[in-house]
Write an enzyme that holds these catalytic residues in place. Structure first.
Site, PDB file in Angstrom:
ATOM      1  N   HIS A   1      -2.570   1.474   7.062  1.00 26.74           N
ATOM      2  CA  HIS A   1      -2.703   1.318   5.570  1.00 26.74           C
ATOM      3  C   HIS A   1      -3.043   2.677   4.983  1.00 26.74           C
ATOM      4  O   HIS A   1      -3.644   3.593   5.226  1.00 26.74           O
ATOM      5  CB  HIS A   1      -4.183  -0.098   5.383  1.00 26.74           C
TER       6      HIS A   1
ATOM      7  N   CYS B   1       0.770  -1.363  -0.125  1.00 27.38           N
ATOM      8  CA  CYS B   1      -0.522  -0.186  -0.252  1.00 27.38           C
ATOM      9  C   CYS B   1       1.059   1.184   0.143  1.00 27.38           C
ATOM     10  O   CYS B   1       1.065   2.231  -0.870  1.00 27.38           O
ATOM     11  CB  CYS B   1      -0.521   0.122   1.496  1.00 27.38           C
TER      12      CYS B   1
ATOM     13  N   HIS C   1      -5.674   1.527  -4.568  1.00 28.81           N
ATOM     14  CA  HIS C   1      -5.059   0.737  -3.537  1.00 28.81           C
ATOM     15  C   HIS C   1      -4.728  -0.569  -3.728  1.00 28.81           C
ATOM     16  O   HIS C   1      -5.096  -0.729  -4.660  1.00 28.81           O
ATOM     17  CB  HIS C   1      -6.024   1.484  -1.708  1.00 28.81           C
TER      18      HIS C   1
END
Length: 387
Positions: free
Chosen positions: A350, A302, A362
């Protein structure tokens, strides 16, 4: 003839009942209890599908946290390796200078020997502690200016080289610690992902189908929240434009362009141009696999994706989510603009790139590819505008 013995009297009383039946029953009960005690414990009940999903999600989340720790450890290790290399190079160069200074002093010592003079320089070279020897005024008074300079240079290089050697030794110790942390976090990530794969591998085809249905339901709920955010942002933008137009009619000479609402003008054309490059890059990475610790170009985690995307716009971001969240200005979710970074979970493990309408691009998790998703798919921590 009659007997004279007294007849034996008989005492009437209850007879003792036989206990064979009771004894047998008791023995049977003992045997059954013994068998129950020695029998293998029954297998734990199979977890429900919802429990499996929750456990898998937790493992993936924990793996995400461990991945960011791995990224941080890797970054520290890389920097430390470079520092150690630079220090060792510096030590090598200083050692060479020190040897040259020693050779020059040796030349003076040899000259003194040939002329029959007292070889104080030779004594210096053989001394255990050069500084104590230099403190003797009788030696310094005999040295020429050139010799004094050579002695000074030798002292300076000797002290500097010793200092750099100490720094290099400490840096090597730090590097060793960083490498150990790197190995430990790598094992942690692999363990979490292995546990998740094992749980999923035990599901039947029907259970996997039901799990996919649960996942789809979760995504649908997140999509509806994103649509609501998009509606609210559109309303806010319409109001902003209406207010701007009204202001322009009242004051036509004041010009336009400095809105303060949630529209794209509020972020400035400079940011909008950079954000467009960020999103273009992110869109071009769609479909590439998530791989923990990866920074491209074939796969990403990420924070690796967000770092690479903003690099395409000329902005250098740190490697981890924990550092990226500190770069830029925090804004509300309602004021999120394309290009902003959306961070998730209380531990900020994240991150995704906001593209508008409540959506982001993402790199989700192992087994998934870079994709568009509602920002409400996970609990939002904060939204940050990097530039």
């Amino acid at each position: 003839m009659a007997s004279h013995r007294k007849p034996r009297s008989r005492t009437a009383g209850p007879r003792t009942a036989p206990v064979v039946g009771i004894t047998t029953a008791a023995l049977t009960s003992i045997a059954l209890l013994s068998q129950s005690a020695t029998a293998a414990p029954s297998a734990p009940p199979k977890p429900s599908l919802e429990e499996v999903q929750k456990k898998v999600d937790t493992l993936y989340h924990q793996a995400g946290v461990a991945t960011e720790k791995y990224n941080a450890a890797k970054e520290r290790t890389t920097k430390q390796q470079k520092r150690v290399g630079d220090l060792l190079d510096d030590v090598a160069q200083r050692t060479e200078k020190l040897n040259k200074a020693r050779q020059e002093l040796g030349t003076f010592a040899a000259a003194q020997y040939r002329t029959g003079a007292v070889s104080d320089t030779a004594t210096l070279l053989l001394a255990d502690d050069a500084q104590d020897y230099f403190d003797q005024d009788q030696l310094m008074s005999r040295l020429t200016s050139r010799q004094k300079k050579a002695v000074d240079d030798y002292q300076t290089e000797q002290a500097a080289t010793t200092k750099k050697r100490t720094e290099a030794a400490k840096s090597l110790e730090t590097l060793t610690t960083s490498q150990a942390t790197l190995r430990s976090t790598k094992r942690d990530v692999q363990q979490k992902l292995g546990d998740a794969r094992e749980l999923l591998s035990k599901l039947t085809a029907e259970e996997k189908a039901r799990l996919a249905a649960i996942e789809k339901k979760k995504q649908e709920a997140a999509r509806k929240k994103a649509e609501e955010l998009a509606r609210q942002q559109a309303e806010a933008e319409a109001k902003r434009k209406a207010a701007e137009e009204a202001r322009q009619k009242e004051n036509p000479d004041t010009g336009s362009g400095s809105g303060t609402g949630t529209g794209s003008d509020s972020t400035g054309s400079g940011y909008a141009a950079k954000a467009a490059k960020v999103i273009d890059f992110a869109e071009s990475q769609m479909g590439k696999p998530y791989v923990w610790g990866a920074t491209g170009p074939d796969s990403y985690d990420c924070s690796g994706l967000t770092q690479a995307a903003w690099k395409a716009a000329g902005i250098s971001l740190p490697r981890t989510t924990w550092d990226q969240v500190k770069v830029g200005t925090t804004v509300t979710t309602a004021n999120a603009q394309p290009g902003d970074l959306v961070f998730f979970y209380d531990d900020i493990s994240h991150v995704g790139i906001y593209i508008g309408d409540g959506k982001m691009i993402h790199a989700p998790k192992p087994g998934a590819n870079v994709r568009v998703e509602s920002i409400y798919y996970m609990p939002i921590h904060s939204v940050v505008r990097p530039a």
